[in-house]
Design a protein around this motif. Structure first.
Motif, PDB file in Angstrom:
ATOM      1  N   GLY A 198       0.791  -1.224   0.000  1.00 47.83           N
ATOM      2  CA  GLY A 198       0.000   0.000   0.000  1.00 47.83           C
ATOM      3  C   GLY A 198       0.820   1.269   0.000  1.00 47.83           C
ATOM      4  N   GLU A 199       1.954   1.261   0.688  1.00 45.28           N
ATOM      5  CA  GLU A 199       2.758   2.478   0.736  1.00 45.28           C
ATOM      6  C   GLU A 199       3.292   2.826  -0.653  1.00 45.28           C
ATOM      7  OE1 GLU A 199       6.231   4.585   3.430  1.00 45.28           O
ATOM      8  OE2 GLU A 199       5.776   2.463   3.724  1.00 45.28           O
ATOM      9  N   GLU A 200       3.724   1.802  -1.390  1.00 40.72           N
ATOM     10  CA  GLU A 200       4.226   2.049  -2.747  1.00 40.72           C
ATOM     11  C   GLU A 200       3.102   2.505  -3.675  1.00 40.72           C
ATOM     12  OE1 GLU A 200       6.387  -0.370  -6.414  1.00 40.72           O
ATOM     13  OE2 GLU A 200       6.270  -1.274  -4.419  1.00 40.72           O
ATOM     14  N   ILE A 201       1.949   1.847  -3.597  1.00 38.45           N
ATOM     15  CA  ILE A 201       0.815   2.215  -4.462  1.00 38.45           C
ATOM     16  C   ILE A 201       0.360   3.638  -4.164  1.00 38.45           C
ATOM     17  CG2 ILE A 201      -1.590   1.669  -5.045  1.00 38.45           C
ATOM     18  CD1 ILE A 201      -0.913  -1.270  -4.312  1.00 38.45           C
ATOM     19  N   ALA A 202       0.397   4.025  -2.897  1.00 38.61           N
ATOM     20  CA  ALA A 202      -0.092   5.353  -2.501  1.00 38.61           C
ATOM     21  C   ALA A 202       0.700   6.475  -3.149  1.00 38.61           C
ATOM     22  CB  ALA A 202      -0.044   5.499  -0.982  1.00 38.61           C
TER      23      ALA A 202
ATOM     24  N   THR B 189      -1.088   8.074  -5.933  1.00 40.97           N
ATOM     25  CA  THR B 189      -2.373   8.697  -5.613  1.00 40.97           C
ATOM     26  C   THR B 189      -2.122  10.114  -5.083  1.00 40.97           C
ATOM     27  OG1 THR B 189      -2.510   8.070  -3.271  1.00 40.97           O
ATOM     28  CG2 THR B 189      -3.164   6.396  -4.904  1.00 40.97           C
ATOM     29  N   TRP B 190      -3.235  10.802  -4.743  1.00 43.08           N
ATOM     30  CA  TRP B 190      -3.108  12.149  -4.189  1.00 43.08           C
ATOM     31  C   TRP B 190      -2.893  12.143  -2.685  1.00 43.08           C
ATOM     32  CZ3 TRP B 190      -2.430  16.480  -6.894  1.00 43.08           C
ATOM     33  CH2 TRP B 190      -2.710  16.421  -8.263  1.00 43.08           C
ATOM     34  N   ASN B 191      -2.799  10.966  -2.071  1.00 38.52           N
ATOM     35  CA  ASN B 191      -2.665  10.917  -0.615  1.00 38.52           C
ATOM     36  C   ASN B 191      -1.513  11.759  -0.072  1.00 38.52           C
ATOM     37  OD1 ASN B 191      -4.903   9.326  -0.326  1.00 38.52           O
ATOM     38  ND2 ASN B 191      -3.880   7.684   0.772  1.00 38.52           N
TER      39      ASN B 191
ATOM     40  N   LEU C 194       0.015  10.050   4.889  1.00 35.27           N
ATOM     41  CA  LEU C 194       1.360   9.522   4.677  1.00 35.27           C
ATOM     42  C   LEU C 194       1.458   8.076   5.131  1.00 35.27           C
ATOM     43  CD1 LEU C 194       3.498  12.581   5.876  1.00 35.27           C
ATOM     44  CD2 LEU C 194       2.588  12.092   3.589  1.00 35.27           C
ATOM     45  N   GLY C 195       2.278   7.322   4.433  1.00 37.57           N
ATOM     46  CA  GLY C 195       2.576   5.953   4.831  1.00 37.57           C
ATOM     47  C   GLY C 195       1.744   4.895   4.148  1.00 37.57           C
ATOM     48  N   GLY C 196       0.795   5.305   3.300  1.00 39.46           N
ATOM     49  CA  GLY C 196       0.007   4.282   2.629  1.00 39.46           C
ATOM     50  C   GLY C 196      -1.298   4.801   2.073  1.00 39.46           C
ATOM     51  N   LEU C 197      -2.175   3.867   1.783  1.00 37.57           N
ATOM     52  CA  LEU C 197      -3.467   4.146   1.168  1.00 37.57           C
ATOM     53  C   LEU C 197      -4.529   4.490   2.198  1.00 37.57           C
ATOM     54  CD1 LEU C 197      -3.324   1.145  -1.303  1.00 37.57           C
ATOM     55  CD2 LEU C 197      -3.376   3.554  -2.007  1.00 37.57           C
ATOM     56  N   SER C 198      -5.661   4.984   1.707  1.00 39.71           N
ATOM     57  CA  SER C 198      -6.834   5.201   2.538  1.00 39.71           C
ATOM     58  C   SER C 198      -7.776   4.018   2.397  1.00 39.71           C
ATOM     59  CB  SER C 198      -7.567   6.475   2.110  1.00 39.71           C
ATOM     60  OG  SER C 198      -6.709   7.589   2.164  1.00 39.71           O
ATOM     61  N   VAL C 199      -8.501   3.734   3.460  1.00 42.53           N
ATOM     62  CA  VAL C 199      -9.549   2.708   3.427  1.00 42.53           C
ATOM     63  C   VAL C 199     -10.863   3.455   3.206  1.00 42.53           C
ATOM     64  CG1 VAL C 199     -10.694   0.850   4.694  1.00 42.53           C
ATOM     65  CG2 VAL C 199      -8.219   1.198   4.925  1.00 42.53           C
ATOM     66  N   LEU C 200     -11.425   3.273   2.010  1.00 42.25           N
ATOM     67  CA  LEU C 200     -12.502   4.138   1.531  1.00 42.25           C
ATOM     68  C   LEU C 200     -13.779   3.370   1.245  1.00 42.25           C
ATOM     69  CD1 LEU C 200     -10.390   6.135  -1.097  1.00 42.25           C
ATOM     70  CD2 LEU C 200     -11.000   6.887   1.206  1.00 42.25           C
ATOM     71  N   GLY C 201     -14.827   4.150   0.924  1.00 38.06           N
ATOM     72  CA  GLY C 201     -16.081   3.570   0.444  1.00 38.06           C
ATOM     73  C   GLY C 201     -17.266   4.026   1.262  1.00 38.06           C
ATOM     74  N   THR C 202     -18.321   4.503   0.575  1.00 41.45           N
ATOM     75  CA  THR C 202     -19.545   4.904   1.268  1.00 41.45           C
ATOM     76  C   THR C 202     -20.664   3.885   1.085  1.00 41.45           C
ATOM     77  OG1 THR C 202     -20.205   6.225  -0.642  1.00 41.45           O
ATOM     78  CG2 THR C 202     -19.041   7.363   1.131  1.00 41.45           C
ATOM     79  N   THR C 203     -20.567   3.076   0.026  1.00 40.59           N
ATOM     80  CA  THR C 203     -21.601   2.060  -0.214  1.00 40.59           C
ATOM     81  C   THR C 203     -21.051   0.651  -0.129  1.00 40.59           C
ATOM     82  OG1 THR C 203     -21.237   1.989  -2.609  1.00 40.59           O
ATOM     83  CG2 THR C 203     -22.817   3.625  -1.781  1.00 40.59           C
ATOM     84  N   GLY C 204     -19.718   0.517  -0.136  1.00 41.58           N
ATOM     85  CA  GLY C 204     -19.088  -0.803  -0.180  1.00 41.58           C
ATOM     86  C   GLY C 204     -18.872  -1.301  -1.588  1.00 41.58           C
TER      87      GLY C 204
END
Length: 373
Positions: free
Chosen positions: A163-167, A170-172, A178-188
């Motif tokens: 996740g840190e590399e993929i991030a 992204t715009w994170n 910092l340090g990785g991705l976000s855990v997202l989703g409003t509907t799943g």
């Protein structure tokens, strides 16, 4: 709902396969891990309930149980036909028991970012696990606890392999995650956005609404904005156009196939892009212009020092909060400017337009008066 239009019918028209958000995957993994912690067995597949009632099942890719001290389960994310950078990543949840009364505590494991700047729906220092995924995990932990005699007091550490590399793509990092991705989703559910297929689905949605005799339709950026306009205007499902990021597609098609009234509803940050003249609201193709927001705020009575703060703000939401604290109606100013931009694209078509800006919770933070040619 009617099978003729609306968000679900649009998805069917695209022929694209939906997928699952990182939030849904983390919820499935946490549910499986806590079940194993209480029973000694991992449910595989593990079934969860999404916010709109769907009950998908997820196969476990990895699992590990360390007695009664911790359990880990992992699910591979399937983003369907969406070109999502996180498609195929392994989302892990490690669950550890906590003393009674602790509640559910979230931690960022490897590959999940941490919030370092204000302006996001999470406090600085918190793991970048958004509010809806947190609620989904809390709800499922409570269900498992009730079913198997647990207290529901646990620590959940969510990790995303690589996740840190993929991030970095992204715009994170730019918004202070910092340090990785976000855990997202409003509907799943990940709704796939093939440009040509989705724009075609928008056109079909307008056609269906017109054929049904509707005189008022709403272009919405997502499920939260759909709920907001439904509450405000009591519109039927077939009046709801899931425009996603394609504001221009809605406006250009309605220009050629007019309806009496068009409401545009979406997040403040996205609609600030429309206000600035962008017709494609995707983060890869347009950005929130804080300098533009500062100019609007200055015109609305903001001091020079406040305007400077807005121009330097981390996010559009942070700029909005600064103005709210100072009594400057930036939300209304953005909505009015976005309405005027929409009217300019409509080029005199006989359509009355109003714009509604919301925050992530669906609260109205800006609204324009209706206006027409």
């Amino acid at each position: 709902m009617s099978s003729g239009g609306g968000r679900e019918a649009q998805l069917k028209h695209t022929g694209l396969r939906p997928g699952w958000t990182t939030g849904a995957c983390a919820t499935a993994a946490a549910t499986a891990a806590y079940t194993a912690l209480l029973t000694g067995e991992f449910p595989d597949p593990v079934t969860i309930t999404l916010p709109k009632g769907q009950t998908p099942s997820f196969a476990l890719a990895v699992e590990a149980l360390t007695g009664s001290s911790s359990a880990m389960a992992g699910v591979v994310k399937d983003a369907g036909d969406d070109p999502d950078v996180t498609h195929g990543v392994l989302v892990r949840a490690t669950v550890r028991p906590l003393p009674a009364g602790s509640g559910v505590v979230f931690r960022a494991g490897p590959g999940v970012g941490t919030v370092t700047l204000p302006g996001l729906p999470l406090e600085v220092g918190e793991p970048a696990i958004n509010p809806v995924p947190r609620r989904m995990m809390r709800d499922h932990i409570a269900l498992v606890a009730g079913r198997h005699g647990g207290t529901g007091d646990v620590e959940i550490t969510v990790s995303i392999d690589d996740g840190e590399e993929i991030a970095r793509s992204t715009w994170n990092p730019r918004i202070g995650i910092l340090g990785g991705l976000s855990v997202l989703g409003t509907t799943g559910i990940v709704v796939p956005y093939s440009c040509s297929a989705w724009i075609d689905s928008i056109r079909r949605g307008v056609d269906v609404a017109r054929a049904a005799g509707l005189t008022h339709v709403a272009g919405c950026t997502g499920s939260t904005s759909e709920k907001t306009v439904t509450t405000l205007y009591d519109l039927p499902d077939i009046a709801l156009l899931d425009m996603g990021d394609f504001a221009g597609a809605v406006l250009k098609y309605v220009r050629r196939h007019p309806v009496d009234r068009l409401t545009v509803c979406g997040g403040f940050a996205k609609l600030s892009k429309l206000a600035a003249g962008h017709l494609d609201l995707h983060s890869a193709r347009s950005q929130v212009d804080k300098g533009f927001l500062a100019e609007l705020a200055r015109a609305g009575g903001a001091s020079e020092s406040l305007a400077a703060e807005i121009a330097a703000a981390n996010t559009g939401l942070a700029a909005l909060r600064l103005c709210e604290a100072a009594g400057v109606p930036l939300g209304d100013l953005v909505a009015a400017r976005a309405r005027d931009e929409a009217l300019s694209v409509l080029r005199g078509a006989p359509v009355t337009v109003d714009v509604v800006c919301i925050d992530r919770a669906g609260t109205v933070v800006g609204r324009s008066a209706p206006a027409g040619p």
